[in-house]
Write a protein that holds these residues in place. Structure first.
Motif, PDB file in Angstrom:
ATOM      1  N   ALA A   2       0.806  -1.730  -0.042  1.00 23.87           N
ATOM      2  CA  ALA A   2      -0.184   0.233   0.228  1.00 23.87           C
ATOM      3  C   ALA A   2       0.896   0.844  -0.283  1.00 23.87           C
ATOM      4  CB  ALA A   2      -0.818   0.260   1.336  1.00 23.87           C
ATOM      5  N   GLY A   3       0.913   2.095  -0.567  1.00 26.65           N
ATOM      6  CA  GLY A   3       0.757   3.316  -0.811  1.00 26.65           C
ATOM      7  C   GLY A   3       2.428   3.526  -2.027  1.00 26.65           C
ATOM      8  N   THR A  35      -0.937   3.015  -7.722  1.00 31.22           N
ATOM      9  CA  THR A  35      -0.522   2.815  -6.288  1.00 31.22           C
ATOM     10  C   THR A  35      -1.959   2.150  -5.547  1.00 31.22           C
ATOM     11  OG1 THR A  35       0.393   5.602  -6.512  1.00 31.22           O
ATOM     12  CG2 THR A  35      -0.575   4.540  -4.520  1.00 31.22           C
ATOM     13  N   GLN A  36      -1.577   0.861  -4.646  1.00 28.23           N
ATOM     14  CA  GLN A  36      -2.544   0.263  -4.192  1.00 28.23           C
ATOM     15  C   GLN A  36      -3.152   1.645  -2.638  1.00 28.23           C
ATOM     16  OE1 GLN A  36      -4.285  -2.512  -5.167  1.00 28.23           O
ATOM     17  NE2 GLN A  36      -3.078  -2.066  -7.127  1.00 28.23           N
ATOM     18  N   LEU A  37      -4.470   1.791  -2.386  1.00 20.95           N
ATOM     19  CA  LEU A  37      -4.336   2.227  -1.082  1.00 20.95           C
ATOM     20  C   LEU A  37      -4.570   0.939   0.306  1.00 20.95           C
ATOM     21  CD1 LEU A  37      -7.085   4.538  -2.692  1.00 20.95           C
ATOM     22  CD2 LEU A  37      -5.168   4.826  -1.860  1.00 20.95           C
ATOM     23  N   SER A  44      -7.281   1.124  -5.246  1.00 21.09           N
ATOM     24  CA  SER A  44      -6.080   1.877  -5.824  1.00 21.09           C
ATOM     25  C   SER A  44      -6.273   3.001  -6.453  1.00 21.09           C
ATOM     26  CB  SER A  44      -5.657   0.249  -6.922  1.00 21.09           C
ATOM     27  OG  SER A  44      -6.200   0.611  -7.879  1.00 21.09           O
ATOM     28  N   VAL A  45      -5.396   3.599  -6.544  1.00 21.67           N
ATOM     29  CA  VAL A  45      -5.601   5.056  -7.448  1.00 21.67           C
ATOM     30  C   VAL A  45      -5.020   4.699  -8.644  1.00 21.67           C
ATOM     31  CG1 VAL A  45      -4.557   7.509  -7.258  1.00 21.67           C
ATOM     32  CG2 VAL A  45      -5.228   6.847  -5.024  1.00 21.67           C
ATOM     33  N   GLU A  82      -3.824  10.924  -5.270  1.00 18.50           N
ATOM     34  CA  GLU A  82      -2.183  10.963  -4.287  1.00 18.50           C
ATOM     35  C   GLU A  82      -2.856  10.198  -3.427  1.00 18.50           C
ATOM     36  OE1 GLU A  82       1.268  14.225  -5.172  1.00 18.50           O
ATOM     37  OE2 GLU A  82      -0.167  14.882  -3.820  1.00 18.50           O
ATOM     38  N   PHE A  83      -1.627   9.525  -2.629  1.00 23.02           N
ATOM     39  CA  PHE A  83      -1.739   7.986  -1.875  1.00 23.02           C
ATOM     40  C   PHE A  83      -0.992   8.863  -0.478  1.00 23.02           C
ATOM     41  CE2 PHE A  83       0.352   5.589   1.816  1.00 23.02           C
ATOM     42  CZ  PHE A  83      -0.758   4.761   1.393  1.00 23.02           C
ATOM     43  N   GLN A  84      -2.159   9.116   0.766  1.00 24.21           N
ATOM     44  CA  GLN A  84      -1.685  10.233   1.893  1.00 24.21           C
ATOM     45  C   GLN A  84      -1.432   8.959   3.084  1.00 24.21           C
ATOM     46  OE1 GLN A  84      -1.398  13.391   1.398  1.00 24.21           O
ATOM     47  NE2 GLN A  84      -1.292  13.884   4.133  1.00 24.21           N
ATOM     48  N   TYR A  85      -2.669   8.070   3.527  1.00 20.19           N
ATOM     49  CA  TYR A  85      -1.944   6.746   4.233  1.00 20.19           C
ATOM     50  C   TYR A  85      -2.800   5.788   4.543  1.00 20.19           C
ATOM     51  CZ  TYR A  85      -5.218  10.076   6.963  1.00 20.19           C
ATOM     52  OH  TYR A  85      -6.170  10.582   7.628  1.00 20.19           O
ATOM     53  N   ILE A  89      -7.226   9.571   0.089  1.00 21.56           N
ATOM     54  CA  ILE A  89      -5.799  10.021  -0.978  1.00 21.56           C
ATOM     55  C   ILE A  89      -6.451  11.313  -0.445  1.00 21.56           C
ATOM     56  CG2 ILE A  89      -6.479   7.574  -2.443  1.00 21.56           C
ATOM     57  CD1 ILE A  89      -8.560   9.435  -3.549  1.00 21.56           C
TER      58      ILE A  89
END
Length: 105
Positions: A2-3, A35-37, A44-45, A82-85, A89
């Protein structure tokens, strides 16, 4: 994981303008893949690509070195996340323009 996107690629091109001493222009681009969340890989994003454009001009005024800069980030005003945590996102930064000057005393 993730991320962490599977692919990230970036490139920059710069050019010194020969007929205008002190002038430099440049463009850069960055691609960020999907990007996998979550660790489970079920959310994912999508990937995205952004471009930035900039210029700087260095000269001498009243005996001081002066650098003027201008930049446009996210040139195409691309909307992306964007991945934040984990499981979250944030929206990517919109197009923005910046101007600044530096004077060396």
């Amino acid at each position: 994981m993730a991320g962490a996107p599977r692919v990230v690629a970036a490139a920059r091109l710069g050019y010194r303008v020969p007929f205008v001493p002190g002038l430099r222009v440049g463009v850069d681009g960055k691609f960020t893949g999907c990007t996998q969340l979550r660790q489970a890989s079920n959310l994912s994003v999508p990937g995205y690509m952004v471009f930035h454009l900039g210029a700087s001009y260095t000269t001498r005024l009243s005996g001081y070195d002066v650098t003027l800069r201008a930049a446009v980030t996210n040139l195409a005003d691309r909307r992306y996340g964007e991945f934040q945590y984990a499981d979250y996102i944030k929206p990517g930064d919109p197009r923005s323009v910046s101007l600044n000057a530096r004077i060396d005393f």
